[in-house]
Design a protein around this motif. Structure first.
Motif, PDB file in Angstrom:
ATOM      1  N   ILE A 146       0.860  -1.194   0.000  1.00 52.22           N
ATOM      2  CA  ILE A 146       0.000   0.000   0.000  1.00 52.22           C
ATOM      3  C   ILE A 146       0.894   1.241   0.000  1.00 52.22           C
ATOM      4  N   PRO A 147       0.993   1.944  -1.148  1.00 55.66           N
ATOM      5  CA  PRO A 147       1.795   3.164  -1.170  1.00 55.66           C
ATOM      6  C   PRO A 147       0.999   4.288  -0.504  1.00 55.66           C
ATOM      7  N   THR A 148       1.676   5.101   0.280  1.00 53.35           N
ATOM      8  CA  THR A 148       0.939   6.188   0.939  1.00 53.35           C
ATOM      9  C   THR A 148       1.669   7.513   0.839  1.00 53.35           C
ATOM     10  N   ASP A 178       0.322  11.108   2.584  1.00 53.03           N
ATOM     11  CA  ASP A 178      -0.734  11.834   3.299  1.00 53.03           C
ATOM     12  C   ASP A 178      -2.057  11.070   3.322  1.00 53.03           C
ATOM     13  N   GLU A 179      -2.012   9.915   3.928  1.00 51.70           N
ATOM     14  CA  GLU A 179      -3.214   9.085   4.060  1.00 51.70           C
ATOM     15  C   GLU A 179      -3.514   8.803   5.532  1.00 51.70           C
ATOM     16  N   ALA A 180      -3.189   9.767   6.414  1.00 53.31           N
ATOM     17  CA  ALA A 180      -3.376   9.535   7.855  1.00 53.31           C
ATOM     18  C   ALA A 180      -4.831   9.195   8.195  1.00 53.31           C
ATOM     19  N   ASP A 238       5.637   4.315   2.537  1.00 53.48           N
ATOM     20  CA  ASP A 238       5.301   5.722   2.783  1.00 53.48           C
ATOM     21  C   ASP A 238       6.442   6.653   2.368  1.00 53.48           C
ATOM     22  N   ASP A 239       6.086   7.705   1.649  1.00 55.04           N
ATOM     23  CA  ASP A 239       7.083   8.671   1.163  1.00 55.04           C
ATOM     24  C   ASP A 239       7.252   9.831   2.141  1.00 55.04           C
ATOM     25  N   ASN A 240       7.494   9.512   3.393  1.00 55.90           N
ATOM     26  CA  ASN A 240       7.719  10.542   4.417  1.00 55.90           C
ATOM     27  C   ASN A 240       6.568  11.547   4.450  1.00 55.90           C
ATOM     28  N   GLY A 275      11.248  10.807   0.568  1.00 59.43           N
ATOM     29  CA  GLY A 275      10.404  11.921   0.128  1.00 59.43           C
ATOM     30  C   GLY A 275       9.504  11.482  -1.010  1.00 59.43           C
ATOM     31  N   LYS A 276       8.632  12.385  -1.442  1.00 60.17           N
ATOM     32  CA  LYS A 276       7.633  12.034  -2.460  1.00 60.17           C
ATOM     33  C   LYS A 276       8.281  11.833  -3.825  1.00 60.17           C
ATOM     34  N   GLU A 277       8.245  10.611  -4.298  1.00 65.39           N
ATOM     35  CA  GLU A 277       8.881  10.298  -5.587  1.00 65.39           C
ATOM     36  C   GLU A 277       7.898   9.691  -6.576  1.00 65.39           C
ATOM     37  N   ALA A 331      -4.467   3.221  -0.735  1.00 71.51           N
ATOM     38  CA  ALA A 331      -4.798   3.358   0.689  1.00 71.51           C
ATOM     39  C   ALA A 331      -6.153   4.015   0.930  1.00 71.51           C
ATOM     40  N   ASP A 332      -6.729   4.601  -0.109  1.00 73.09           N
ATOM     41  CA  ASP A 332      -7.854   5.518   0.119  1.00 73.09           C
ATOM     42  C   ASP A 332      -9.231   4.854   0.092  1.00 73.09           C
ATOM     43  N   GLY A 333      -9.272   3.527   0.017  1.00 67.54           N
ATOM     44  CA  GLY A 333     -10.559   2.833   0.030  1.00 67.54           C
ATOM     45  C   GLY A 333     -11.170   2.651  -1.348  1.00 67.54           C
ATOM     46  N   ASP A 379      -6.901  13.819   0.459  1.00 71.83           N
ATOM     47  CA  ASP A 379      -6.871  14.489  -0.847  1.00 71.83           C
ATOM     48  C   ASP A 379      -6.272  13.599  -1.923  1.00 71.83           C
ATOM     49  N   SER A 380      -6.787  13.791  -3.135  1.00 70.53           N
ATOM     50  CA  SER A 380      -6.254  13.086  -4.297  1.00 70.53           C
ATOM     51  C   SER A 380      -4.846  13.592  -4.611  1.00 70.53           C
ATOM     52  N   LYS A 381      -3.989  12.701  -5.094  1.00 71.49           N
ATOM     53  CA  LYS A 381      -2.653  13.113  -5.532  1.00 71.49           C
ATOM     54  C   LYS A 381      -2.598  13.222  -7.054  1.00 71.49           C
ATOM     55  N   MET A 382      -3.731  13.013  -7.673  1.00 70.08           N
ATOM     56  CA  MET A 382      -3.813  13.142  -9.126  1.00 70.08           C
ATOM     57  C   MET A 382      -3.478  14.587  -9.505  1.00 70.08           C
TER      58      MET A 382
HETATM   59  N1  LIG Z   1       4.436   6.449  -1.489  1.00 62.75           N
HETATM   60  C1  LIG Z   1       3.716   7.195  -2.335  1.00 62.75           C
HETATM   61  N2  LIG Z   1       2.395   6.976  -2.466  1.00 62.75           N
HETATM   62  C2  LIG Z   1       1.692   7.763  -3.316  1.00 62.75           C
HETATM   63  C3  LIG Z   1       2.291   8.800  -4.080  1.00 62.75           C
HETATM   64  N3  LIG Z   1       1.317   9.392  -4.833  1.00 62.75           N
HETATM   65  C4  LIG Z   1       0.173   8.731  -4.538  1.00 62.75           C
HETATM   66  N4  LIG Z   1       0.399   7.764  -3.638  1.00 62.75           N
HETATM   67  C5  LIG Z   1      -0.565   6.803  -3.072  1.00 62.75           C
HETATM   68  O1  LIG Z   1      -1.052   6.053  -4.158  1.00 62.75           O
HETATM   69  C6  LIG Z   1      -2.423   5.742  -3.983  1.00 62.75           C
HETATM   70  C7  LIG Z   1      -3.217   6.320  -5.163  1.00 62.75           C
HETATM   71  O2  LIG Z   1      -3.181   7.738  -5.109  1.00 62.75           O
HETATM   72  P1  LIG Z   1      -4.512   8.638  -5.214  1.00 62.75           P
HETATM   73  O3  LIG Z   1      -4.264  10.019  -4.747  1.00 62.75           O
HETATM   74  O4  LIG Z   1      -5.628   7.921  -4.538  1.00 62.75           O
HETATM   75  O5  LIG Z   1      -4.662   8.687  -6.769  1.00 62.75           O
HETATM   76  P2  LIG Z   1      -5.963   8.488  -7.566  1.00 62.75           P
HETATM   77  O6  LIG Z   1      -6.647   7.258  -7.060  1.00 62.75           O
HETATM   78  O7  LIG Z   1      -5.592   8.579  -9.000  1.00 62.75           O
HETATM   79  O8  LIG Z   1      -6.790   9.784  -7.196  1.00 62.75           O
HETATM   80  P3  LIG Z   1      -8.237   9.845  -6.515  1.00 62.75           P
HETATM   81  O9  LIG Z   1      -9.155   9.026  -7.360  1.00 62.75           O
HETATM   82  O10 LIG Z   1      -8.598  11.265  -6.530  1.00 62.75           O
HETATM   83  O11 LIG Z   1      -8.095   9.273  -5.142  1.00 62.75           O
HETATM   84  C8  LIG Z   1      -2.808   6.320  -2.622  1.00 62.75           C
HETATM   85  O12 LIG Z   1      -2.672   5.318  -1.650  1.00 62.75           O
HETATM   86  C9  LIG Z   1      -1.783   7.425  -2.420  1.00 62.75           C
HETATM   87  O13 LIG Z   1      -1.538   7.750  -1.076  1.00 62.75           O
HETATM   88  C10 LIG Z   1       3.698   9.013  -3.914  1.00 62.75           C
HETATM   89  O14 LIG Z   1       4.307   9.892  -4.517  1.00 62.75           O
HETATM   90  N5  LIG Z   1       4.351   8.193  -3.046  1.00 62.75           N
END
Ligand SMILES: Nc1nc2c(ncn2[C@@H]2O[C@H](COP(=O)(O)OP(=O)(O)OP(=O)(O)O)[C@@H](O)[C@H]2O)c(=O)[nH]1
Ligand SMILES: [Mg+2]
Length: 257
Positions: free
Chosen positions: A19-21, A23-25, A48-50, A76-78, A104-106, A222-225
């Motif tokens: 599970i990559p994370t 900011d998924e607290a 987790d990317d810190n 860090g975030k990569e 991680a977001d369900g 929040d989405s990371k998209m």
């Molecule tokens: N470790 C790590 N995890 C990431 C990174 N970017 C996203 N994630 C994780 O990858 C998973 C998918 O990211 P989301 O933000 O849910 O992307 P998405 O599903 O396309 O966007 P939403 O539909 O809006 O949720 C989540 O568990 C994020 O926390 C990153 O740079 N590093």
């Protein structure tokens, strides 16, 4: 996709849900609990990317209380791709036989993991799919559905991969499958990482099976998209597709790069 060519697939063995994370607290504790309940024999690796919001620390607390939960702290975030590559390497070093990708977001429901694993008994790679009959999305804005369906269709046609949901990130790999994908050459970061792995699997000739899933829009966090992720995907998929076509015209053997 082929029928597996009558091949025999080995037993599944031990599974690791990665599970990559970032900011998924708000999500990590709930999702880890759901995975543990849905597939009690599986282990979990949080990559987790810190995260500034302390997701890594929460994951450490979960790991301290449960020997089947592990945490990979990265500096860090990569991007999603780098986190998964590090997670796969960790899982293979530690001898797991099945490696699973899950958000991680369900959006990916842990309760559907047993179905993915059952399908993996007769496959090299199983993709949770929103766009096969029986698959669906819940609470997704039309704009996201359009982007996802459009991205899959564009990739399928340009790259010639017979997969309906090529960008999805709910997947189960046999360890041997990952070993055959040439992961050392993968540089994709955002969700084109998923397209990259799927196209590699098809090129190698692996038996890829799509299993319908119900994808639920995230409720918390929040989405990371981002625009960068979409631009990277468009750019890379187009480059791969054009490169392959030019290669065919010049009579070169396709490579997976
Ligand atoms: N470790 C790590 N995890 C990431 C990174 N970017 C996203 N994630 C994780 O990858 C998973 C998918 O990211 P989301 O933000 O849910 O992307 P998405 O599903 O396309 O966007 P939403 O539909 O809006 O949720 C989540 O568990 C994020 O926390 C990153 O740079 N590093
Ligand atoms: Mg998400």
């Amino acid at each position: 996709m082929n029928d597996g060519g009558g091949r025999k697939f080995g037993p599944l063995g031990t599974a690791l849900v990665i599970i990559p994370t970032y900011d998924e607290a708000e999500n990590i504790t709930g999702i880890v609990g759901r995975v543990r309940a849905a597939v009690p024999a599986a282990h979990i690796l949080v990559a987790d990317d810190n995260s500034p919001d302390g997701t890594g620390k929460l994951a450490d607390e979960l790991a301290a209380a449960d020997e089947q939960v592990h945490v990979l702290h990265r500096t860090g975030k990569e991007g999603l791709g780098a986190a998964y590559l590090a997670g796969f390497a960790w899982g293979m070093e530690h001898g797991y036989d099945v490696l699973i990708e899950m958000d991680a977001d369900g959006s990916h429901q842990p309760e559907e993991l047993p179905r993915l694993l059952t399908a993996l008994k007769g496959a090299d790679l199983v993709l949770g799919s929103r766009w096969v009959p029986g698959g669906r999305v819940v609470n997704w804005p039309k704009s996201r559905e359009f982007l996802s369906r459009g991205g899959s269709t564009y990739s399928r046609l340009l790259l010639d991969v017979p997969i309906r949901d090529v960008t999805g990130g709910f997947r189960a790999f046999r360890r041997e499958t990952l070993e055959g994908l040439g992961l050392a050459e993968v540089v994709s970061q955002g969700y084109c990482f998923q397209v990259d792995l799927a196209r590699r699997a098809v090129k190698v000739g692996y038996h890829v099976v799509e299993v319908p899933i119900t994808f639920v829009e995230r409720e918390l966090g929040d989405s990371k998209m981002s625009k960068d992720i979409v631009v990277e995907a468009l750019w890379r998929v187009t480059t791969w597709g054009v490169g392959e076509r030019v290669g065919k015209i010049l009579g070169k053997r396709p490579d997976a790069r």
